[in-house]
Design a protein around this motif. Structure first.
Motif, PDB file in Angstrom:
ATOM      1  N   SER A  50       0.654  -1.301   0.068  1.00  0.00           N
ATOM      2  CA  SER A  50      -0.135  -0.110  -0.243  1.00  0.00           C
ATOM      3  C   SER A  50       0.894   1.305   0.139  1.00  0.00           C
ATOM      4  N   THR A  51       0.510   2.144  -0.627  1.00  0.00           N
ATOM      5  CA  THR A  51       1.095   3.518  -0.722  1.00  0.00           C
ATOM      6  C   THR A  51       0.289   4.488   0.025  1.00  0.00           C
ATOM      7  N   VAL A  52      -0.879   3.850   0.696  1.00  0.00           N
ATOM      8  CA  VAL A  52      -1.663   4.983   1.596  1.00  0.00           C
ATOM      9  C   VAL A  52      -0.932   5.251   2.769  1.00  0.00           C
ATOM     10  N   ILE A  53      -0.452   4.210   3.304  1.00  0.00           N
ATOM     11  CA  ILE A  53       0.163   4.355   4.713  1.00  0.00           C
ATOM     12  C   ILE A  53       1.614   4.566   4.389  1.00  0.00           C
ATOM     13  N   ARG A  54       2.385   5.408   4.897  1.00  0.00           N
ATOM     14  CA  ARG A  54       3.819   5.905   4.687  1.00  0.00           C
ATOM     15  C   ARG A  54       4.367   6.229   6.095  1.00  0.00           C
ATOM     16  N   PRO A  55       5.626   5.927   6.224  1.00  0.00           N
ATOM     17  CA  PRO A  55       6.307   6.607   7.368  1.00  0.00           C
ATOM     18  C   PRO A  55       6.275   8.137   7.618  1.00  0.00           C
ATOM     19  N   PHE A  56       6.329   8.403   8.605  1.00  0.00           N
ATOM     20  CA  PHE A  56       6.494  10.065   9.051  1.00  0.00           C
ATOM     21  C   PHE A  56       7.913  10.259   8.685  1.00  0.00           C
ATOM     22  N   PRO A  57       8.151  11.296   8.051  1.00  0.00           N
ATOM     23  CA  PRO A  57       9.455  11.724   7.633  1.00  0.00           C
ATOM     24  C   PRO A  57      10.192  12.606   8.257  1.00  0.00           C
ATOM     25  N   HIS A  58       9.480  13.608   9.230  1.00  0.00           N
ATOM     26  CA  HIS A  58      10.056  14.624   9.877  1.00  0.00           C
ATOM     27  C   HIS A  58      10.499  14.454  11.317  1.00  0.00           C
ATOM     28  N   LEU A  59      11.630  14.002  11.468  1.00  0.00           N
ATOM     29  CA  LEU A  59      12.140  13.696  12.625  1.00  0.00           C
ATOM     30  C   LEU A  59      13.289  14.813  12.920  1.00  0.00           C
ATOM     31  N   CYS A  60      13.368  14.758  14.194  1.00  0.00           N
ATOM     32  CA  CYS A  60      14.242  15.927  14.797  1.00  0.00           C
ATOM     33  C   CYS A  60      15.389  15.108  15.873  1.00  0.00           C
ATOM     34  N   CYS A  61      16.460  15.918  15.884  1.00  0.00           N
ATOM     35  CA  CYS A  61      17.559  15.498  16.702  1.00  0.00           C
ATOM     36  C   CYS A  61      17.209  15.570  18.050  1.00  0.00           C
ATOM     37  N   LEU A  96      19.442  15.847  20.577  1.00  0.00           N
ATOM     38  CA  LEU A  96      20.315  16.456  21.057  1.00  0.00           C
ATOM     39  C   LEU A  96      20.387  17.953  21.081  1.00  0.00           C
ATOM     40  N   ASP A  97      19.953  18.401  19.858  1.00  0.00           N
ATOM     41  CA  ASP A  97      19.569  19.831  19.649  1.00  0.00           C
ATOM     42  C   ASP A  97      18.287  20.422  19.096  1.00  0.00           C
ATOM     43  N   GLY A  98      17.648  19.525  18.721  1.00  0.00           N
ATOM     44  CA  GLY A  98      16.116  19.759  17.916  1.00  0.00           C
ATOM     45  C   GLY A  98      16.358  20.043  16.502  1.00  0.00           C
ATOM     46  N   ALA A  99      17.455  20.051  16.161  1.00  0.00           N
ATOM     47  CA  ALA A  99      17.571  20.337  14.476  1.00  0.00           C
ATOM     48  C   ALA A  99      16.882  19.222  13.533  1.00  0.00           C
ATOM     49  N   GLY A 100      16.416  19.535  12.517  1.00  0.00           N
ATOM     50  CA  GLY A 100      15.655  18.441  11.661  1.00  0.00           C
ATOM     51  C   GLY A 100      16.677  17.560  11.172  1.00  0.00           C
ATOM     52  N   LEU A 101      16.233  16.311  11.152  1.00  0.00           N
ATOM     53  CA  LEU A 101      17.058  15.198  10.655  1.00  0.00           C
ATOM     54  C   LEU A 101      16.748  14.975   9.137  1.00  0.00           C
ATOM     55  N   THR A 102      17.684  14.498   8.452  1.00  0.00           N
ATOM     56  CA  THR A 102      17.818  14.112   7.156  1.00  0.00           C
ATOM     57  C   THR A 102      17.962  12.464   6.979  1.00  0.00           C
ATOM     58  N   LEU A 103      17.454  11.926   6.320  1.00  0.00           N
ATOM     59  CA  LEU A 103      17.914  10.288   6.019  1.00  0.00           C
ATOM     60  C   LEU A 103      18.666  10.077   4.820  1.00  0.00           C
ATOM     61  N   ASN A 104      19.956   9.667   4.800  1.00  0.00           N
ATOM     62  CA  ASN A 104      20.918   9.505   3.969  1.00  0.00           C
ATOM     63  C   ASN A 104      21.610   8.162   4.083  1.00  0.00           C
ATOM     64  N   CYS A 140      21.820  15.448  11.516  1.00  0.00           N
ATOM     65  CA  CYS A 140      21.166  16.846  11.564  1.00  0.00           C
ATOM     66  C   CYS A 140      22.454  17.880  10.987  1.00  0.00           C
ATOM     67  N   GLU A 141      21.926  19.028  10.917  1.00  0.00           N
ATOM     68  CA  GLU A 141      22.969  19.998  10.436  1.00  0.00           C
ATOM     69  C   GLU A 141      24.235  20.298  11.250  1.00  0.00           C
ATOM     70  N   HIS A 142      24.059  19.713  12.609  1.00  0.00           N
ATOM     71  CA  HIS A 142      25.321  20.068  13.491  1.00  0.00           C
ATOM     72  C   HIS A 142      25.983  18.720  13.481  1.00  0.00           C
ATOM     73  N   PRO A 201       8.708  17.669  15.043  1.00  0.00           N
ATOM     74  CA  PRO A 201       8.508  19.101  15.132  1.00  0.00           C
ATOM     75  C   PRO A 201       7.258  19.448  15.819  1.00  0.00           C
ATOM     76  N   ASP A 202       7.334  20.687  16.401  1.00  0.00           N
ATOM     77  CA  ASP A 202       5.961  21.465  16.933  1.00  0.00           C
ATOM     78  C   ASP A 202       4.959  21.243  15.889  1.00  0.00           C
ATOM     79  N   HIS A 203       3.866  21.005  16.601  1.00  0.00           N
ATOM     80  CA  HIS A 203       2.455  20.976  15.647  1.00  0.00           C
ATOM     81  C   HIS A 203       2.499  20.233  14.510  1.00  0.00           C
ATOM     82  N   SER A 204       3.086  19.143  14.544  1.00  0.00           N
ATOM     83  CA  SER A 204       3.414  18.424  13.351  1.00  0.00           C
ATOM     84  C   SER A 204       2.378  17.032  13.241  1.00  0.00           C
ATOM     85  N   ILE A 205       1.890  16.753  14.376  1.00  0.00           N
ATOM     86  CA  ILE A 205       1.069  15.537  14.583  1.00  0.00           C
ATOM     87  C   ILE A 205      -0.411  15.902  14.339  1.00  0.00           C
ATOM     88  N   ASP A 206      -0.991  15.022  13.783  1.00  0.00           N
ATOM     89  CA  ASP A 206      -2.617  15.349  13.764  1.00  0.00           C
ATOM     90  C   ASP A 206      -3.433  14.311  14.484  1.00  0.00           C
TER      91      ASP A 206
END
Length: 285
Positions: free
Chosen positions: A8-19, A21-29, A35-37, A160-165
């Motif tokens: 199914s492509t209806v259910i997907r992982p949530f991609p917006h995670l935060c570090c 240690l410092d709250g910065a956004g995380l990028t999957l690679n 994170c940027e730090h 992140p803040d206000h990212s969950i419904d």
């Protein structure tokens, strides 16, 4: 079709995670979240990421033990709590799901039911789940690749803040400040908590005195109760092994005296009442 085969492509992982240690956004690679730090967190072979720093652990191995997780998985696989899982899924699907977080997911039983129901109705969502127990998250991640599985704490949710419904807290420990932070403006908190008669027959066996459970709501008056349902049904446990698993998957295993545990271990059958409050809340603005 098993969950692991679900395309199914209806259910997907949530991609917006935060570090954590410092709250910065995380990028999957390449199976590493960065994170940027310069902080990085590897995805484990089971498919989850550990975002619970050592300095934020209260013990070496926090949360449910491996034995508790295994007992819960065996017990729930028998379908005894299926009516509760179905009621939870129905409650979630009364509104658009959006970004969903299961805060205290355990081995993922209830979330799988919710996502299967959403998939069956072609309801799109992006799902994440966290638990402080690495054993629980490992077990959950092995069974369902549709979710961003996280070892993390409700006291410091790495999104992140206000990212969950839609925020689930099933037999969990709400941290109201964090729950308010991560919920979107129209977000819902859906909670599952024991009602007064929950597992009363088991408690009568293991405790010398069964205390009445307080009738208070599980959150403060900074939240508005928007719906409430009581789910009650009986369960017949026909073997010593199933009774042991039920006791082992609950906090009662550690609260009971050795004599109480011995009385439970001697049982060869038991009928218990499952009695649950299923409630939805919104934060007061």
């Amino acid at each position: 079709m098993t969950i692991s085969q679900d395309k199914s492509t209806v259910i997907r992982p949530f991609p917006h995670l935060c570090c954590p240690l410092d709250g910065a956004g995380l990028t999957l690679n390449d199976k590493t979240w960065r994170c940027e730090h310069g902080h990085s967190f590897d995805v484990a072979k089971q498919g989850y990421v550990n975002l619970l720093p050592v300095q934020k652990k209260r013990s070496k191995d926090p949360g449910d033990s491996k034995a508790m997780v295994q007992a819960r998985a065996r017990f729930l696989a028998e379908g005894f709590y299926a009516p509760l899982a179905e009621a939870l899924a129905a409650a979630v699907l009364t509104q658009p799901v959006g970004a969903l977080l299961d805060a205290g997911c355990g081995e993922g039983y209830y979330l799988r039911h919710v996502l299967d129901a959403a998939n069956a109705r072609d309801v799109a969502c992006k799902a994440a789940a966290l638990d402080i127990s690495k054993w629980a998250v490992q077990a959950a991640a092995k069974r369902d690749p549709r979710v961003s599985w996280l070892v993390a704490s409700n006291s410091s949710i790495p999104v992140p803040d206000h990212s969950i419904d839609t925020l689930l807290c099933v037999f969990g420990f709400p941290v109201e400040s964090e729950f308010s932070r991560v919920l979107s403006a129209d977000g819902r908190l859906i909670m599952v908590d024991p009602a007064p008669s929950h597992l009363h027959q088991l408690k009568q066996v293991i405790y010398d005195e069964v205390k009445e459970k307080p009738s208070n709501l599980p959150v403060s008056d900074t939240w508005t109760l928007v719906s409430e349902e009581r789910v009650t049904f009986g369960v017949e446990l026909p073997s010593r092994e199933l009774i042991h698993d039920l006791l082992a998957m609950t906090p009662h295993l550690y609260r009971a005296s050795s004599a109480g545990r011995a009385r439970a271990e001697a049982l060869t059958s038991l009928t218990v009442t499952v009695d649950i409050w299923l409630r939805a809340f919104t934060p007061n603005v």
